[in-house]
Enzyme design. Structure first.
Site, PDB file in Angstrom:
ATOM      1  CD  GLU A  22      -0.047  -2.315   3.709  1.00 26.53           C
ATOM      2  OE1 GLU A  22       0.146  -2.200   4.937  1.00 26.53           O
ATOM      3  OE2 GLU A  22       0.810  -2.029   2.849  1.00 26.53           O
TER       4      GLU A  22
ATOM      5  CG  ASP B  12       8.720   0.605  -1.017  1.00 21.42           C
ATOM      6  OD1 ASP B  12       9.845   1.138  -0.944  1.00 21.42           O
ATOM      7  OD2 ASP B  12       7.653   1.257  -1.024  1.00 21.42           O
TER       8      ASP B  12
ATOM      9  NE  ARG C 264      -0.001   1.315   4.690  1.00 22.12           N
ATOM     10  CZ  ARG C 264       0.530   2.345   4.035  1.00 22.12           C
ATOM     11  NH1 ARG C 264       0.221   3.582   4.376  1.00 22.12           N
ATOM     12  NH2 ARG C 264       1.386   2.150   3.051  1.00 22.12           N
TER      13      ARG C 264
ATOM     14  CB  ALA D  27      -0.931   0.003   1.210  1.00 20.59           C
ATOM     15  N   PRO D  28       0.420   2.309  -0.703  1.00 21.52           N
ATOM     16  CG  PRO D  28       0.358   4.491  -1.554  1.00 21.52           C
ATOM     17  CD  PRO D  28       1.180   3.592  -0.682  1.00 21.52           C
ATOM     18  N   GLY D  29       0.206   1.320  -3.282  1.00 22.02           N
ATOM     19  CA  GLY D  29       0.158   0.605  -4.541  1.00 22.02           C
ATOM     20  C   GLY D  29       0.985   1.181  -5.666  1.00 22.02           C
ATOM     21  N   GLY D  30       1.787   2.204  -5.393  1.00 24.86           N
ATOM     22  CA  GLY D  30       2.590   2.795  -6.460  1.00 24.86           C
ATOM     23  C   GLY D  30       3.518   1.802  -7.120  1.00 24.86           C
ATOM     24  CE  LYS D  31       9.279   1.889  -4.289  1.00 24.94           C
ATOM     25  NZ  LYS D  31       8.646   3.024  -3.621  1.00 24.94           N
TER      26      LYS D  31
ATOM     27  CB  CYS E  62      11.249   6.876   0.971  1.00 27.70           C
ATOM     28  SG  CYS E  62      10.051   6.622   2.305  1.00 27.70           S
TER      29      CYS E  62
END
Length: 436
Positions: free
Chosen positions: A133, A178, A138, A111-115, A231
């Site tokens: 997730e 991630d 989420r 989550a949120p699902g970008g990758k 990040c």
């Protein structure tokens, strides 16, 4: 200028040396904005022709573009799943997975699902994609993004990585971790993360990341690729994390490791490490287990609606509660095994809709199905931008008198959702929670 934690600044000064002033100055600049074209629905070339913003390529992702402006998530094209708004440096991890269509791929902290949706683009609808997730709150935003972007081969799970590892031992060809982190790279974009930062939190995150990596190792097959990303900038969570993992997992080799820093790139910063598992087996596919087979009356209701509305056929059907669902290829071989435990929750590949043989309308299609359809696969009504906005607001609109039944509403050949045509009026069936 943001008021950054003193201990964070002291650590970064020691870590960066002469380049620290440039790093500090990067916090005075505005955040870089970017989108990723969803190539599952539209090609990059065609998107460029209709893009409402000026585009400048992101160097590490072929479908990524820097953009300027506000309201990136409020356009008709965004609602239609033509693109995903994503921090530019966050796009750097997935290309390192080198995903191929047909592989088994896991995004362990999705989550949120970008990758995860970025991975889906590389898979092109083929292969097994599991988006996990662990935090249940989420999961829904992850599911919404998967649906909006029209991804057909993803199964969403909500499980602790350790539990997932008991099911998927040596199963995946590629795994992305991630990892949840202290978020130092997000200070400018999300200032509320600043007061949450502390050396103790960095240590806690590093310990959690180590546990997640151990679970990932159990699920990666021999010869498989593991990409670890954060990040954040702390050595404990980045280079030190990988160093410790390699010491305790000598059957891995480091392919590459890179750190994107905000004073060196157009982005907020990211860390990526690429590892390869040198030995171990690849698990066979799971034996097909019996699931909840829909009643014949439910199947008849769906097939009748399907033949009147769609130009394709969905198989691998399952009834979950009152919702008819469809498995992606391969997913039916493991989801039944997962459901034997009460420790997890999941969503099948595609929600098709609700059969109701007692009503005048025997089948109500789901919005999730509409997002997976295109004008060549279903009855459709193409609309202009003003009508599309009207539809997204939940309003009806005029349609030809001879149109009857269910249609997807399309804009630029991209599906927005369902309407039902009755006597020259297209009645709105966009879920209320998605209306603007």
């Amino acid at each position: 200028m943001l008021e950054l934690p003193i201990e964070f600044l002291e650590r970064m000064r020691a870590q960066l040396g002469d380049s620290f002033p440039a790093f500090l100055q990067s916090y005075e600049r505005e955040s870089h904005k970017a989108i990723r074209v969803n190539t599952l629905k539209i090609s990059v070339e065609n998107f460029i022709k209709i893009s409402p913003f000026a585009l400048s390529p992101v160097p590490w992702e072929p479908s990524g573009f820097f953009v300027n402006g506000e309201g990136l998530g409020k356009t008709v094209l965004h609602a239609a799943g033509a693109y995903y708004v994503q921090e530019p440096s966050a796009m750097s991890a997935v290309p390192e997975l080198e995903v191929e269509p047909g592989e088994r791929v896991l995004d362990l902290c999705s989550a949120p699902g970008g990758k995860g949706t970025q991975i889906a683009q590389y898979m092109k609808g083929k292969g097994v994609l599991v988006l996990n997730e662990p935090v249940y709150a989420r999961r829904d935003i992850l599911a919404q993004n998967v649906e909006r972007l029209g991804i057909k081969n993803a199964t969403i799970t909500c499980a602790d990585p350790d539990f997932l590892a008991t099911i998927f031992e040596n199963y995946f060809d590629k795994i992305l971790v991630d990892a949840p982190c202290s978020g130092e790279g997000m200070f400018k974009k999300e200032p509320n993360a600043i007061p949450e930062w502390s050396p103790q939190n960095v240590k806690m995150c590093a310990e959690r990341q180590s546990k997640i990596l151990k679970a990932a190792d159990k699920m990666l097959c021999g010869g498989g690729r593991l990409v670890y990303s954060t990040c954040t900038f702390s050595t404990e969570e980045d280079e030190g994390q990988i160093e410790n993992f390699l010491k305790s997992h000598t059957n891995y080799k480091l392919i590459k490791m890179k750190k994107l820093l905000p004073h060196e790139i157009q982005g907020e910063g990211h860390f990526v490490a690429v590892l390869e598992k040198c030995d171990g087996k690849r698990a066979e596919d799971f034996p097909l287990l019996n699931s909840s087979i829909p009643k014949k009356s439910d199947i008849r209701a769906y097939r009748g609606w399907e033949s009147a509305t769609l130009n394709l056929r969905f198989d691998n059907l399952i009834l979950d509660g009152d919702m008819l669902m469809c498995f992606a290829d391969g997913a039916q071989n493991f989801t039944a095994k997962l459901t034997q435990s009460e420790k997890w929750r999941f969503r099948h590949s595609i929600f098709l809709g609700k059969p109701d043989t007692k009503r005048f309308t025997p089948f109500i299609p789901s919005h999730a199905l509409a997002t997976r359809l295109t004008p060549d696969t279903a009855q459709f009504i193409e609309v202009d931008e003003p009508t599309a906005i009207k539809y997204l607001r939940g309003l009806t609109f005029d349609c030809p008198q001879n149109y009857k039944g269910w249609y997807i509403v399309t804009y630029k050949n991209l599906s927005l959702g369902w309407c039902k045509a009755v006597n020259g009026t297209a009645k709105n069936h966009l879920p209320k929670g998605l209306r603007i």
